[in-house]
Write a protein that holds these residues in place. Structure first.
Motif, PDB file in Angstrom:
ATOM      1  N   CYS A 148       0.507  -1.198  -0.397  1.00 22.76           N
ATOM      2  CA  CYS A 148       0.073   0.404   0.670  1.00 22.76           C
ATOM      3  C   CYS A 148       0.765   1.053   0.155  1.00 22.76           C
ATOM      4  CB  CYS A 148      -1.037   0.462   1.234  1.00 22.76           C
ATOM      5  SG  CYS A 148      -2.038  -1.134   0.979  1.00 22.76           S
ATOM      6  N   SER A 149       2.164   1.610   1.366  1.00 25.10           N
ATOM      7  CA  SER A 149       2.855   2.590   0.808  1.00 25.10           C
ATOM      8  C   SER A 149       3.660   2.711  -0.129  1.00 25.10           C
ATOM      9  CB  SER A 149       3.869   2.363   2.422  1.00 25.10           C
ATOM     10  OG  SER A 149       4.341   3.183   2.801  1.00 25.10           O
ATOM     11  N   THR A 150       4.007   0.954  -1.517  1.00 23.99           N
ATOM     12  CA  THR A 150       4.637   2.208  -2.347  1.00 23.99           C
ATOM     13  C   THR A 150       3.844   2.594  -3.994  1.00 23.99           C
ATOM     14  OG1 THR A 150       6.133  -0.781  -1.778  1.00 23.99           O
ATOM     15  CG2 THR A 150       5.457   0.114  -4.556  1.00 23.99           C
ATOM     16  N   ARG A 151       1.877   1.651  -3.463  1.00 22.28           N
ATOM     17  CA  ARG A 151       1.716   2.417  -3.985  1.00 22.28           C
ATOM     18  C   ARG A 151       1.118   3.930  -3.879  1.00 22.28           C
ATOM     19  NH1 ARG A 151      -0.760  -2.611  -4.095  1.00 22.28           N
ATOM     20  NH2 ARG A 151      -2.037  -1.496  -1.707  1.00 22.28           N
ATOM     21  N   ALA A 207       9.639  -3.916   9.271  1.00 26.46           N
ATOM     22  CA  ALA A 207       9.518  -4.657   8.789  1.00 26.46           C
ATOM     23  C   ALA A 207       8.658  -3.958   7.455  1.00 26.46           C
ATOM     24  CB  ALA A 207       8.871  -5.730   9.559  1.00 26.46           C
ATOM     25  N   PRO A 208       8.205  -3.094   7.223  1.00 26.80           N
ATOM     26  CA  PRO A 208       7.351  -2.562   6.356  1.00 26.80           C
ATOM     27  C   PRO A 208       8.426  -2.130   5.322  1.00 26.80           C
ATOM     28  CG  PRO A 208       5.441  -2.420   7.718  1.00 26.80           C
ATOM     29  CD  PRO A 208       6.908  -2.870   8.467  1.00 26.80           C
ATOM     30  N   PHE A 209       9.269  -1.335   6.019  1.00 26.35           N
ATOM     31  CA  PHE A 209      10.476  -0.502   4.564  1.00 26.35           C
ATOM     32  C   PHE A 209      11.111  -1.067   5.003  1.00 26.35           C
ATOM     33  CE2 PHE A 209       7.611   2.297   8.296  1.00 26.35           C
ATOM     34  CZ  PHE A 209       8.054   3.544   7.416  1.00 26.35           C
ATOM     35  N   PHE A 210      11.557  -2.137   5.142  1.00 20.77           N
ATOM     36  CA  PHE A 210      12.552  -3.368   5.113  1.00 20.77           C
ATOM     37  C   PHE A 210      12.029  -4.010   3.817  1.00 20.77           C
ATOM     38  CE2 PHE A 210      13.719  -7.447   4.751  1.00 20.77           C
ATOM     39  CZ  PHE A 210      15.127  -7.412   4.776  1.00 20.77           C
ATOM     40  N   ILE A 211      10.497  -4.254   3.864  1.00 23.95           N
ATOM     41  CA  ILE A 211      10.080  -5.006   2.994  1.00 23.95           C
ATOM     42  C   ILE A 211      10.127  -4.127   1.118  1.00 23.95           C
ATOM     43  CG2 ILE A 211       7.961  -6.068   1.374  1.00 23.95           C
ATOM     44  CD1 ILE A 211       7.850  -7.160   4.683  1.00 23.95           C
ATOM     45  N   GLU A 212      10.059  -2.128   1.156  1.00 21.00           N
ATOM     46  CA  GLU A 212       9.962  -1.626   0.871  1.00 21.00           C
ATOM     47  C   GLU A 212      11.348  -1.121  -0.004  1.00 21.00           C
ATOM     48  OE1 GLU A 212       7.956   2.277   2.118  1.00 21.00           O
ATOM     49  OE2 GLU A 212       6.670   0.536   2.885  1.00 21.00           O
ATOM     50  N   GLY A 213      11.825  -0.958   0.877  1.00 18.68           N
ATOM     51  CA  GLY A 213      14.120  -1.067   0.673  1.00 18.68           C
ATOM     52  C   GLY A 213      14.225  -2.283  -0.615  1.00 18.68           C
ATOM     53  N   GLY A 242      18.901   1.955   3.386  1.00 20.36           N
ATOM     54  CA  GLY A 242      19.049   3.836   3.411  1.00 20.36           C
ATOM     55  C   GLY A 242      17.737   3.305   4.096  1.00 20.36           C
ATOM     56  N   SER A 243      16.671   2.815   3.576  1.00 17.56           N
ATOM     57  CA  SER A 243      15.658   2.239   4.241  1.00 17.56           C
ATOM     58  C   SER A 243      15.839   2.153   6.303  1.00 17.56           C
ATOM     59  CB  SER A 243      14.295   1.438   3.992  1.00 17.56           C
ATOM     60  OG  SER A 243      13.877   1.477   3.178  1.00 17.56           O
ATOM     61  N   LEU A 244      16.725   1.684   6.557  1.00 16.87           N
ATOM     62  CA  LEU A 244      16.262   0.609   8.274  1.00 16.87           C
ATOM     63  C   LEU A 244      17.162   2.229   8.577  1.00 16.87           C
ATOM     64  CD1 LEU A 244      17.813  -2.667   7.745  1.00 16.87           C
ATOM     65  CD2 LEU A 244      15.220  -1.549   8.617  1.00 16.87           C
TER      66      LEU A 244
END
Length: 296
Positions: A16-19, A221-227, A285-287
């Motif tokens: 969702c965040s990516t979209r 975790a969500p930011f890790f996946i986005e990265g 960058g995300s973490l």
């Protein structure tokens, strides 16, 4: 909440965040891809040129010319050469063989050598060095030892131009390293700032998650996946840019320079390395950004 539900929530949250931030995600992926493509091109050129230098090193020869007034004593000459540290093998080239070789090199223009007597050409030993004695300093040392032989008139070796070319390669490697570090830092900075915007846009959600007892790992975790997704797309983009750019450059450079742009590794290896490096940059960058936010 079960672990399965947790995973579904984390993945759906990341998607969702990516979209919702498709433009910033695309910008980050293109930044990673462009940076990796430039650095990889420099790396390819550096590795290929180093390979050429190594090949030339294997062909390094030292030639010892025999004095005209020296008494030809093959046993003595060969014994002297074997005592010089660094000499792996040698071949004796007589005056007659030297003249024949010269005629072969001047094939079609042999008339130039009419009347030339074999006495005008010196006999010589062509020496091959051991693999541990092929760098510039050691070749010079071996040549100095050969010059001390009583029957040696002159010692020649074609190492000087190889040394100059090797210096150029070291300069290219340094430039590639500096550019690589700069691009990596710039990419991580852009990714961090992109994630920072996403973090601040969702700071209330993150604060609520922390208030109800969510662990830092659950928040990250969500930011890790986005990265990871940004890195994967970045790696794919870099592979496309690198492949297309390589063929574009090949069309505009002389054919004898093409070897420098060849991929030194098989295509699956290059592709995997680009994707994994892109993932590393995206996740880093995300973490880094989320970690700073959670510590604030």
């Amino acid at each position: 909440m079960s672990s399965g539900a947790n995973l579904r929530y984390i993945f759906s949250d990341a998607l969702c965040s990516t979209r919702e931030n498709i433009l910033t995600t695309a910008l980050t992926a293109f930044t990673i891809g462009f940076s990796l493509a430039i650095f990889s091109l420099f790396l390819f050129v550096s590795i290929n040129l180093n390979g050429v230098i190594s090949t030339w090193g294997d062909k390094t020869r030292v030639v010892v010319y025999v004095k005209d007034n020296a008494t030809l004593d093959m046993e003595k000459f060969e014994e002297n050469l074997r005592r010089v540290q660094g000499v792996a093998s040698f071949v004796y080239i007589s005056r007659e063989a030297a003249l024949k070789e010269l005629k072969n090199e001047l094939k079609g223009h042999e008339s130039i050598l009419e009347g030339v007597d074999t006495d005008l050409l010196p006999a010589s030993f062509e020496i091959k060095l051991g693999s541990a004695y092929r760098d510039s300093g050691k070749v010079r040392g071996v040549a100095e030892e050969l010059r001390k032989l009583p029957w040696a008139d002159e010692v020649q070796y074609s190492q000087e131009w190889v040394e100059k070319f090797a210096s150029l390669i070291r300069f290219i490697e340094l430039v590639a390293l500096v550019i690589g570090v700069f691009l990596a830092a710039a990419t991580v900075f852009i990714v961090s700032n992109t994630v920072r915007l996403a973090v601040y846009a969702r700071r209330e959600e993150i604060e609520i998650m922390r208030l109800i007892g969510a662990s830092d790992m659950h928040v990250k975790a969500p930011f890790f996946i986005e990265g990871v997704m940004q890195g994967v797309f970045g790696g794919l983009i870099s592979f496309v840019i690198l492949t297309a750019g390589r063929y574009l450059i090949l069309d505009n450079v002389p054919q004898y320079f093409w070897f420098a742009l060849n991929a030194p590794f098989q295509t699956p290896v290059v592709f995997s390395a680009l994707v994994l490096t892109g993932v590393f940059m995206g996740v880093a960058g995300s973490l880094i950004t989320v970690g700073r936010f959670l510590k604030a």
